[in-house]
Design an enzyme around this catalytic site. Structure first.
Site, mmCIF file in Angstrom:
data_model
loop_
_atom_site.group_PDB
_atom_site.id
_atom_site.type_symbol
_atom_site.label_atom_id
_atom_site.label_comp_id
_atom_site.label_asym_id
_atom_site.label_seq_id
_atom_site.Cartn_x
_atom_site.Cartn_y
_atom_site.Cartn_z
ATOM 1 N N ILE A 1 21.663 -68.884 -39.138
ATOM 2 C CA ILE A 1 21.190 -68.930 -40.525
ATOM 3 C C ILE A 1 22.337 -69.058 -41.520
ATOM 4 O O ILE A 1 22.107 -69.215 -42.710
ATOM 5 C CB ILE A 1 20.324 -67.699 -40.888
ATOM 6 C CG1 ILE A 1 21.013 -66.397 -40.474
ATOM 7 C CG2 ILE A 1 18.941 -67.810 -40.263
ATOM 8 C CD1 ILE A 1 20.279 -65.156 -40.921
ATOM 9 N N GLY A 2 23.541 -69.022 -41.033
ATOM 10 C CA GLY A 2 24.638 -69.158 -41.983
ATOM 11 C C GLY A 2 25.981 -69.299 -41.315
ATOM 12 O O GLY A 2 26.135 -69.057 -40.121
ATOM 13 N N THR B 1 33.687 -68.521 -43.691
ATOM 14 C CA THR B 1 35.064 -68.724 -43.270
ATOM 15 C C THR B 1 35.395 -67.877 -42.044
ATOM 16 O O THR B 1 36.186 -68.266 -41.221
ATOM 17 C CB THR B 1 36.046 -68.361 -44.388
ATOM 18 O OG1 THR B 1 35.612 -67.133 -44.976
ATOM 19 C CG2 THR B 1 36.084 -69.433 -45.442
ATOM 20 N N TYR B 2 34.771 -66.695 -41.945
ATOM 21 C CA TYR B 2 35.147 -65.857 -40.812
ATOM 22 C C TYR B 2 34.103 -65.788 -39.703
ATOM 23 O O TYR B 2 34.193 -64.970 -38.816
ATOM 24 C CB TYR B 2 35.543 -64.452 -41.255
ATOM 25 C CG TYR B 2 34.878 -63.959 -42.496
ATOM 26 C CD1 TYR B 2 33.648 -63.351 -42.435
ATOM 27 C CD2 TYR B 2 35.495 -64.133 -43.735
ATOM 28 C CE1 TYR B 2 33.035 -62.896 -43.586
ATOM 29 C CE2 TYR B 2 34.887 -63.681 -44.897
ATOM 30 C CZ TYR B 2 33.655 -63.065 -44.815
ATOM 31 O OH TYR B 2 33.052 -62.630 -45.950
ATOM 32 N N GLY B 3 33.122 -66.643 -39.744
ATOM 33 C CA GLY B 3 32.207 -66.650 -38.616
ATOM 34 C C GLY B 3 30.836 -67.217 -38.915
ATOM 35 O O GLY B 3 30.632 -67.935 -39.892
ATOM 36 N N LEU B 4 29.909 -66.854 -38.035
ATOM 37 C CA LEU B 4 28.553 -67.379 -38.118
ATOM 38 C C LEU B 4 27.571 -66.229 -38.281
ATOM 39 O O LEU B 4 27.859 -65.104 -37.886
ATOM 40 C CB LEU B 4 28.204 -68.122 -36.829
ATOM 41 C CG LEU B 4 29.138 -69.256 -36.404
ATOM 42 C CD1 LEU B 4 28.789 -69.722 -34.996
ATOM 43 C CD2 LEU B 4 29.047 -70.422 -37.376
ATOM 44 N N ASP C 1 32.932 -58.727 -54.793
ATOM 45 C CA ASP C 1 32.467 -60.102 -54.573
ATOM 46 C C ASP C 1 30.969 -60.232 -54.831
ATOM 47 O O ASP C 1 30.264 -60.898 -54.080
ATOM 48 C CB ASP C 1 32.822 -60.544 -53.147
ATOM 49 C CG ASP C 1 32.703 -62.052 -52.966
ATOM 50 O OD1 ASP C 1 32.802 -62.783 -53.980
ATOM 51 O OD2 ASP C 1 32.507 -62.498 -51.827
#
Lengths: 250, 467
Positions: B25-26, B29-32, B148
């Site tokens: 689902i997404g 930069t640091y993963g899935l 963030d």
């Protein structure tokens, strides 16, 4: 959590001395006694501190690393988790958790510089593998409260600013024991202030009375620290080496 | 938690057996991020965030450490719940399992802007804002700055017991700010530029929870108008936090800050060093209320302007905001932000998250030739296999849980344009943006895997997802 120790995982996970002083079955089989177990943890605490001096991280990182290492051995055996690898790995992990990341290759460089003994020799990959195992052994609880935090405030309040260095040193030495796994950190701070006040011949009874903390606990912690200092003299390199030699070779 | 160890001999680590993987689902930069269901409880959906193994021998990423460290300590209804951590020793990857949230503010705002063409119900806006502030108040009172906040990090639960409940997510940049060992600014510049507080843009070294409140103000305005309030163009590839265009966008709406109103302004690095550019061009008629089409006397406007206060020390805190008059007047905020308690109110049905069912946990695209898909999709799906990457990335940046919006390689220009609602003319990379064709192909990848998958003849769910 960050503001309130009483709702932190550290508070919830505090242990009794009897729970900490358990030698893992696998280690017992190697002949490791409770004394050896404590001695090895002490030796590894010194190792972490020495490494930290070289890679230049602050005392809080050292304290967190030693806390991690001591927590690991509540749940894991030294036979399966070689302290000579766990110790630098805990420093590596603590440096990340405390926002002062140290590179693994730098650690490996200083490990080789400090210890020529083959048994201490570990490579970057070993540290990275162990990092995950340590995380798991810690059950992913990484926030650690330390006795340093409340020190300045307490000393100010007690009118003992001149004892800062002495008390700071005493707190450093508490990491050679398992106190941080057993007591709330501010009680460790108070025990160190208590010792400092006795050493400096300061009258602090009234101040302690006003704190509304259990002075019995504070005094017990203080006694334990003093016992450590007494016993420390009898710790020789031979005793440390004898204990270390019971660890599995690789 | 997470005592299961990966099995190096099999593709699927042991711990993974407890989940049914639905799809990706997404991506960040640091993963899935994956959607999965717990086998023991089919009704429970889980979002699994996989951290890539580090490339340069630096072990578990500090981002993951930070996120685990904070999430293991905190617990609040309006903060995303970390339900498990898993380690796969075989490939040195780390998985964080969260309660799955079907919606997020980015998608809700987008749906209203592009599909229903109708502003968000005042009850929903107020309830979303209240819950966001409630979660933030909890974090701030525990000395955690999120750093963030942006619409895509504010999740909203889908149908179920927690329907319409807000969850603050993505703690990869969050910090405990009591006694940090390094100045917070040393961690690099944070906060997506549109939601970045002016003190950060001006190079503040020590910033506080007030940066989160600025972001909440920007999000509040966006909920009201469906458009980002300050859409500056980011100057990329520079470590310098100074973003002139972003500051300019803010000044245009709020007017220039002055040392009279913001005394510590003069101490900020860029205020001093860039006098010419920052203080040079003055806007004469700044008017936040006209941008918002609001009465300057309304409580909503009053609250918003207090969130967008220049001086971080004067900016309203989460605690104060929760006490604001806006929340005491009708409609009162509620727990289910998506469904107003009054009967007869129109309920908007928000689309569910698109799921890419062709990507497995290893992040590799499987051709899934054996996968029975009804009505000819199998053929085209299979045919499209080798081209999955470009196809998948074209229609729009995929929305994700707990992660920055996916930035497919080489597609960042499009991504920016689409987020900003900019025209194709603003697309500097000249990336093709033909929605029709791409979307068609895309849709085939975007179907949620049906539980009955694998049973021949069982029709896969044809629920169309926003195309």
């Amino acid at each position: 959590m960050a503001a309130n120790f009483w709702i932190s995982s550290q508070y919830k996970e505090l242990l009794d001395q009897e729970e900490v002083d358990v030698v893992h079955q696998l280690d017992k089989e190697r002949g490791i006694t409770l004394d050896d177990f404590k001695l090895i943890k002490l030796h590894m605490s010194n190792y972490v501190a020495r490494l930290a001096q070289n890679v230049k991280v602050r005392q809080r990182v050292v304290a967190t690393a030693i806390t991690y290492m001591r927590r690991v051995y509540v749940r894991r055996s030294m036979t399966e988790y070689d302290p000579r690898l766990v110790a630098p790995t805990c420093l590596y992990l603590a440096s990340k958790a405390e926002e002062s990341t140290v590179q693994a290759r730098l650690l490996v460089f200083y490990i080789k510089k400090l210890y020529s003994d083959e048994k201490y020799k570990y490579e970057i990959k070993d540290i990275l593998d162990m990092e995950m195992k340590v995380l798991e052994a810690l059950n992913y609880y990484l926030v650690v409260y330390h006795p340093y935090r409340s020190l300045a405030q307490f000393l100010q309040d007690a009118g003992m600013n001149d004892a800062t260095q002495l008390t700071w040193g005493l707190i450093n030495d508490t990491y050679k024991m398992d106190l941080i796994l057993i007591h709330p950190p501010h009680l460790i701070t108070l025990a160190c202030i208590y010792i400092a006040s006795v050493l400096k011949d300061k009258e602090t009874t009234a101040w302690f009375e006003e704190l509304r903390v259990d002075m019995n606990v504070v005094k017990n912690i203080a006694m334990e620290i003093l016992d450590y200092y007494d016993g420390h003299r009898s710790i020789s390199d031979e005793r440390v080496n004898a204990a270390m030699s019971k660890l599995a070779g690789r | 938690m997470g005592d299961v160890r990966g099995n190096s001999n099999s593709n699927r680590p042991e711990w993974l057996q407890q989940y049914d993987l639905i799809g990706k689902i997404g991506e960040g930069t640091y993963g899935l991020v994956f959607l999965a269901k717990i086998k023991a409880n089919r009704s429970k959906s889980i979002a699994i965030k996989k951290f890539k193994q580090s490339k340069d021998g630096d072990g578990v990423s500090p981002t993951a450490i930070r996120e685990i460290m904070l999430l293991r300590e905190i617990s609040h209804e309006n903060v995303v719940k970390l339900v498990n951590v898993h380690i796969n020793q075989a490939d040195m990857s780390l998985y964080l399992a969260f309660d799955y949230a079907e919606h997020d503010l980015y998608e809700i705002i987008r749906h209203h802007r592009d599909k229903v063409i109708l502003s968000i119900n005042p009850y929903t806006v107020k309830s979303l804002l209240w819950q966001l502030l409630n979660g933030l108040n909890y974090l701030h009172s525990n000395w955690i700055v999120h750093r963030d906040l942006k619409p895509s990090n504010i999740l909203v639960m889908g149908e179920g017991e927690e329907h319409g409940v807000v969850k603050i997510a993505d703690f990869g940049l969050a910090r405990i700010y009591q006694a940090p060992l390094k100045p917070l600014a040393e961690n690099g510049v944070v906060v997506t530029i549109w939601y970045r507080a002016p003190e950060l843009l001006l190079g503040a070294k020590h910033y506080t929870s007030a940066v989160d409140m600025w972001a909440v103000g920007c999000i509040f305005a966006e909920l009201l108008t469906l458009k980002p309030l300050f859409q500056g163009q980011e100057v990329k590839g520079t470590p310098n936090p100074f973003q002139l265009d972003q500051l300019d966008k803010i000044f245009k709406v709020l007017g220039h800050p002055t040392p009279e109103k913001w005394p510590t302004l003069v101490n900020l690095p860029h205020w001093q060093s860039d006098v010419q550019r920052i203080q040079g061009h003055k806007y004469d008629n700044p008017a936040l209320y006209s941008v918002l089409h609001m009465s300057p006397k309304s409580p909503a406007y009053d609250l918003l302007s207090k969130m967008l206060e220049y001086d971080p020390r004067k900016r309203i805190t989460a605690t104060q905001a929760l006490e604001h008059e806006y929340f005491r007047m009708e409609p009162l905020p509620g727990r289910n932000a998506l469904v107003p308690p009054q009967p007869g109110e129109k309920v908007v049905n928000y689309p569910t998250r698109p799921v890419d069912t062709t990507t497995d946990f290893e992040g590799t695209i499987s051709l899934q030739t054996s996968q029975p898909v009804s009505s000819g999709n199998a053929a085209s799906g299979g045919m499209h296999g080798p081209h999955v990457m470009p196809t998948r990335s074209v229609p729009r940046p995929m929305q994700m849980v707990n992660m920055p919006r996916m930035q497919p390689q080489g597609m960042s220009a499009y991504n920016l344009a689409s987020q900003a609602g900019m025209s194709a003319g603003m697309n500097p990379g000249n990336m093709p943006m033909q929605r029709g064709v791409a979307a068609q192909a895309h849709q085939q990848q975007m179907r949620r895997k049906d539980p009955g998958m694998g049973i021949p003849g069982y029709p896969s769910q044809q629920k169309s997802r926003r195309f």
